[in-house]
Each structure stands twice: as structure tokens, then as C-alpha cells.
Design a protein around this motif. Structure first.
Motif, mmCIF file in Angstrom:
data_model
loop_
_atom_site.group_PDB
_atom_site.id
_atom_site.type_symbol
_atom_site.label_atom_id
_atom_site.label_comp_id
_atom_site.label_asym_id
_atom_site.label_seq_id
_atom_site.Cartn_x
_atom_site.Cartn_y
_atom_site.Cartn_z
ATOM 1 N N ASP A 236 -57.473 -5.905 -17.374
ATOM 2 C CA ASP A 236 -56.028 -6.122 -17.332
ATOM 3 C C ASP A 236 -55.431 -5.242 -16.233
ATOM 4 O OD1 ASP A 236 -53.354 -6.583 -17.784
ATOM 5 O OD2 ASP A 236 -53.226 -5.258 -19.523
ATOM 6 N N ASN A 238 -52.450 -4.600 -15.428
ATOM 7 C CA ASN A 238 -51.241 -3.862 -15.801
ATOM 8 C C ASN A 238 -51.565 -2.565 -16.527
ATOM 9 O OD1 ASN A 238 -48.749 -5.557 -15.106
ATOM 10 N ND2 ASN A 238 -50.075 -7.059 -16.079
ATOM 11 N N SER A 239 -52.439 -2.638 -17.504
ATOM 12 C CA SER A 239 -52.756 -1.455 -18.315
ATOM 13 C C SER A 239 -54.052 -0.776 -17.899
ATOM 14 C CB SER A 239 -52.867 -1.859 -19.787
ATOM 15 O OG SER A 239 -53.973 -2.733 -19.979
ATOM 16 N N LYS A 309 -60.605 2.225 -20.514
ATOM 17 C CA LYS A 309 -59.817 2.070 -19.289
ATOM 18 C C LYS A 309 -60.740 2.167 -18.084
ATOM 19 C CE LYS A 309 -55.629 2.353 -21.316
ATOM 20 N NZ LYS A 309 -54.542 1.366 -21.214
ATOM 21 N N VAL A 428 -54.159 -4.452 -25.708
ATOM 22 C CA VAL A 428 -53.325 -5.327 -24.882
ATOM 23 C C VAL A 428 -52.671 -6.335 -25.818
ATOM 24 C CG1 VAL A 428 -53.255 -6.961 -22.965
ATOM 25 C CG2 VAL A 428 -54.874 -5.055 -22.920
ATOM 26 N N ASP A 432 -46.235 -8.344 -26.297
ATOM 27 C CA ASP A 432 -45.366 -7.432 -25.554
ATOM 28 C C ASP A 432 -44.241 -8.220 -24.892
ATOM 29 O OD1 ASP A 432 -46.787 -5.219 -26.174
ATOM 30 O OD2 ASP A 432 -47.897 -5.116 -24.290
ATOM 31 N N ARG A 437 -44.112 -5.891 -19.237
ATOM 32 C CA ARG A 437 -45.348 -6.197 -18.527
ATOM 33 C C ARG A 437 -45.116 -6.441 -17.042
ATOM 34 N NH1 ARG A 437 -49.690 -6.558 -21.176
ATOM 35 N NH2 ARG A 437 -50.708 -7.484 -19.380
ATOM 36 N N THR A 440 -43.089 -1.860 -13.512
ATOM 37 C CA THR A 440 -43.871 -0.626 -13.547
ATOM 38 C C THR A 440 -42.934 0.568 -13.467
ATOM 39 O OG1 THR A 440 -45.665 -1.751 -12.416
ATOM 40 C CG2 THR A 440 -45.710 0.664 -12.419
#
Length: 444
Positions: A236, A238-239, A309, A428, A432, A437, A440
């Protein structure tokens, strides 16, 4: 008498008409009309009422979704034809179908934010450190008088996780050996904190001196780490969260899920493949590649795989842009693709068939049965092999799930899990808000 016969005749006629209506295609379609519907932003869905009349569709929130290409609140629709539903943004709306002001049916539509992930397929090396030391067996210590296992006498079972010794957290076998020796030389006992299932137990162990080498021992076989090769499922952007494997990592001796203390994923390169056959599912053989370059950490080991991560976007991706996901109920039986590596580090795409889907409203493994149909993959591997777990499944341009298991007696087939459940374990949340999302945070 005539009146009674007439009543019976009318009753029979009414029952016949009711049976014909209930068994008719329009009634069946109307009764099977969904009461709730989840859609992703940017997707399209068709709803069918299949009643051969004109009607009215009332849209409670045109800002959330459009029907048949219009943002009007009330739309005249031909109920014999499919209605096109187009989500515009995240939120909820209610669609009600009426015929001459008579409500026929209604559906609650929940539009979820658009979520796009990089599908994986890369082979990864997995290095897992347990949260403590895992007991995998007992052994006898000969103190010159008796042969016994101090650990077994202390009440320690195979599968127990020792997390503390004398109030010190431990996760390294060398630390255990040192502490047992020091305590034994002082003729002291060791206080242990042991995890057994969902219980935590305080136990006392008396180390025994082995007459062979004068070392003090617990009489236990223990393990503090595990390593292997699997396949990355998604990343992902984004995260920076990732998911891999699609199934839990279990200890080879006890069969229990390994509790993660620490862990890393690194690059891996496939060196050879043992082709699968009935009774022998086969295996990918790979070596860890450039181990000093850690791709990411491992924070969770669950029934749906390992999660953590990543430092950067994965290299050697088959797709250069992220793909949308499919929700569990959107996966269909039919053709699909998997991404995996069969040689070196090259991710390739292969044909499969989703032979069966299981409707799941809550997280559960074995959501679908898949069958490899790609001739080249069948020739190379015989189907699904060990090490292929986690290979992402792509259907109609969406990530729908991951390969999880192979059928031992039919290596061409196996199980897959839905991507939605893997995302939950990765943290995730598909629910959300769209704003969270797409924006930032910036440093002040």
C-alpha cells in the motif's frame, strides 16, 4: 353446497396464482434484490429488478452516487432493464424502487473510498524472531544419579512459549543457556513466565547438571527463530503496509502459530523448482539475496499471512501502477491471473480459474478454490507449489486475493483468501475516509 364448492374453487385458484407469481422470474429477481450493497469509488454496478413495468427510482443522496448517468433525485426507469449505479464519492445512500407510489424494494448503498495497491508476486525471504523461546520438545539430563527432564518436571509442555526468566524478557537461546548455567552454579531455581495458549503461567524450574560436560540444562528443546521463503501479495503506497504469504507461519515441530517478537523480509531469488505431483505438492527452492538490504519488518503473523511496513516500493513489480481491489462479495467464478516467480527474481503472470467462491461476511480462510490452467506454469511447476503462497490473484483488473494452500492430491488446484481480509490484518481499513487516504500530512 354450491357456495362451499365455489369457495374451494376460488381458494384453489388463489393458491395457484400465488404459486405462479412466487415462482415467476420477476418475483424471484425482486426477492433476491440486495438489501445492502458495498461499492468502491470509481466502480460501476448494475442492479436488476426484472419487473416488466415502468417505475420510479428515488435516490436519497445523488452526491454519493448517480443512477443511469443522472444526478436527479427521482429517475423514471424501465424496471425490465438493468439500472447502472455509479459511485461518485465515499458515503451512504438509499435507493428505493416504486411502482405507482407502491414501494417494491430498496437497497442501502455504502460507497467505500477508492483503494489502490501494488500487487506483489516477488519472492521474499522471511526471517522471524519469536516473542520468547518456543518449547519444541523434552530431553533427558543425566546428572549421574538419574535421567530426567527438569523442564518436564516443572510442568512445561511442548508448545509453551517462555517469555521471562527471573523477571527478564528473553528471546534468544544463548541468553537462556547463560542464565541457566549461572543460576545452576548458585544452586538456585529459575522463575519462568510461560504462555500456553491464552494463559500465562508462573513456573519454577531447577536446572540439572549434565555429567557429560558439567553444563546446567533445562531438559528442553527450544527454538527462537524461523526462516523461509514466500511471496509478497501487496504493498500500500499510502501507509507503506504490506501483506505476504496468505497463511500463518507455524512451528514445524509443534504446529503452533509463531508469536512474532521481531522479523524482517529480504529479497529472494528462485534457484530451482521441484515439480508437484499427486501426493507431493512440490516446492520452490530459493536463496536469500542481498540480505543486508532489509525490505521491511514483520509485526504480525496471522491466519492470513505476515504483515508489516516496507521501507520503499517493491522492486521488479509486474504492474507499474497500483490496481484497485475487489471486495469479498465482488469476486466471481471464472478466469483470473496470478503473479509469481518461477525463475530468478522475474515476476510473471499466469492464467488460473476461480472454480468456486465462498460468500464470507466475516474474515475466514479458504474463501475460494482456484485451479491453474496456464500450460507453461503447469509444465514448469505442476501447478501450485510450496513457496507460491501469497501470490496475488488478479481478476478483471482488480486484486481479489492471494494463493494460500495447494491440494496435496491435486497440485493443479488449491485455496485462496480474499484480499479484504488480508488488508484488515495489515491495518489498511477499506472504510477509511477518502480524505484521509488522499491527503498526506505536511510538517508545520
Amino acid at each position: 353446497m354450491i357456495r362451499q364448492n365455489k369457495r374451494k374453487w376460488m381458494g384453489s385458484l388463489l393458491l395457484l396464482i400465488t404459486a405462479l407469481v412466487v415462482s415467476s422470474t420477476p418475483f424471484r429477481d425482486l426477492s433476491s434484490f440486495p438489501r445492502e450493497l458495498r461499492l468502491m469509488e470509481g466502480s460501476h454496478e448494475q442492479l436488476r429488478v426484472s419487473v416488466p413495468v415502468m417505475g420510479t427510482l428515488i435516490n436519497s443522496n445523488p452526491d454519493i452516487l448517480h443512477v443511469n448517468g443522472t444526478e436527479a433525485r427521482e429517475v423514471s426507469v424501465d424496471l425490465s432493464r438493468p439500472m447502472s449505479v455509479e459511485p461518485r464519492r465515499a458515503g451512504e445512500a438509499q435507493l428505493q424502487v416504486k411502482w405507482h407510489n407502491i414501494p417494491l424494494t430498496a437497497v442501502k448503498v455504502n460507497v467505500l473510498p477508492d483503494l489502490r495497491l501494488y500487487p506483489g508476486g516477488q519472492s521474499i525471504g522471511v526471517k522471524l524472531q519469536t516473542a520468547g523461546v518456543l518449547v519444541v520438545g523434552h530431553h533427558l539430563v543425566d546428572d549421574g544419579k538419574n535421567k530426567f527432564s527438569p523442564g518436564e518436571q516443572a510442568g512445561i509442555h511442548v508448545g509453551d512459549m517462555i517469555i521471562k526468566m527471573n523477571d527478564m524478557y528473553i528471546n534468544d537461546m544463548n541468553d537462556v543457556k547463560k542464565l541457566i548455567n549461572e543460576t545452576g552454579k548458585k544452586n538456585h531455581s529459575v522463575q519462568l513466565l510461560v504462555v500456553r495458549g491464552k494463559e500465562k503461567l508462573s513456573l519454577t524450574l531447577h536446572p540439572a547438571k549434565d555429567k557429560k560436560d558439567s553444563e546446567y540444562r533445562m531438559g528442553l528443546y527450544i527454538r527462537d527463530s524461523a526462516a523461509g521463503v514466500g511471496t509478497l501479495t501487496f504493498y500500500d503506497p499510502n501507509s507503506k503496509a504490506y501483506g505476504a504469504l496468505g497463511h500463518v507461519i507455524s512451528d514445524v515441530d509443534t504446529g503452533q502459530a509463531i508469536v512474532v517478537g521481531d522479523g524482517q523480509i529480504v529479497q529472494a531469488s528462485v534457484t530451482s523448482i521441484e515439480k508437484g505431483q499427486s501426493g507431493n505438492p512440490g516446492e520452490k527452492f530459493a536463496r536469500f539475496y542481498n540480505e543486508s538490504e532489509v525490505l521491511g519488518n514483520i509485526t504480525k503473523n496471522t491466519p492470513f499471512g505476515i504483515f508489516g511496513k516496507m521501507k520503499d516500493e517493491p522492486k521488479r513489480s509486474y504492474y507499474q501502477e497500483p490496481l484497485p481491489i475487489a471486495l469479498a462479495e465482488q469476486v466471481e467464478e471464472g478466469p483470473a491471473k496470478i503473479l509469481t516467480v518461477v525463475e530468478g527474481q522475474k515476476v510473471e503472470e499466469f492464467d488460473i480459474e476461480i472454480a468456486n467462491v465462498v460468500k464470507q461476511h466475516f474474515p475466514a480462510t479458504k474463501g475460494m478454490i482456484i485451479k491453474v490452467t496456464d500450460k507453461r506454469l503447469l509444465e514448469k511447476t505442476g501447478g501450485i507449489v510450496q513457496g507460491m503462497s501469497g501470490s496475488p490473484i488478479i481478476q478483471k483488473g482488480k486484486i481479489v486475493g492471494a494463493v494460500t494452500h495447494v491440494f496435496v492430491n491435486d497440485p493443479t488446484s488449491g485455496y485462496g483468501c480474499y484480499i479484504e481480509w488480508m488488508l484488515q490484518d495489515a491495518g489498511v481499513n477499506v472504510r477509511d475516509t477518502a480524505e484521509s487516504r488522499t491527503h498526506t500530512p505536511k510538517a508545520a
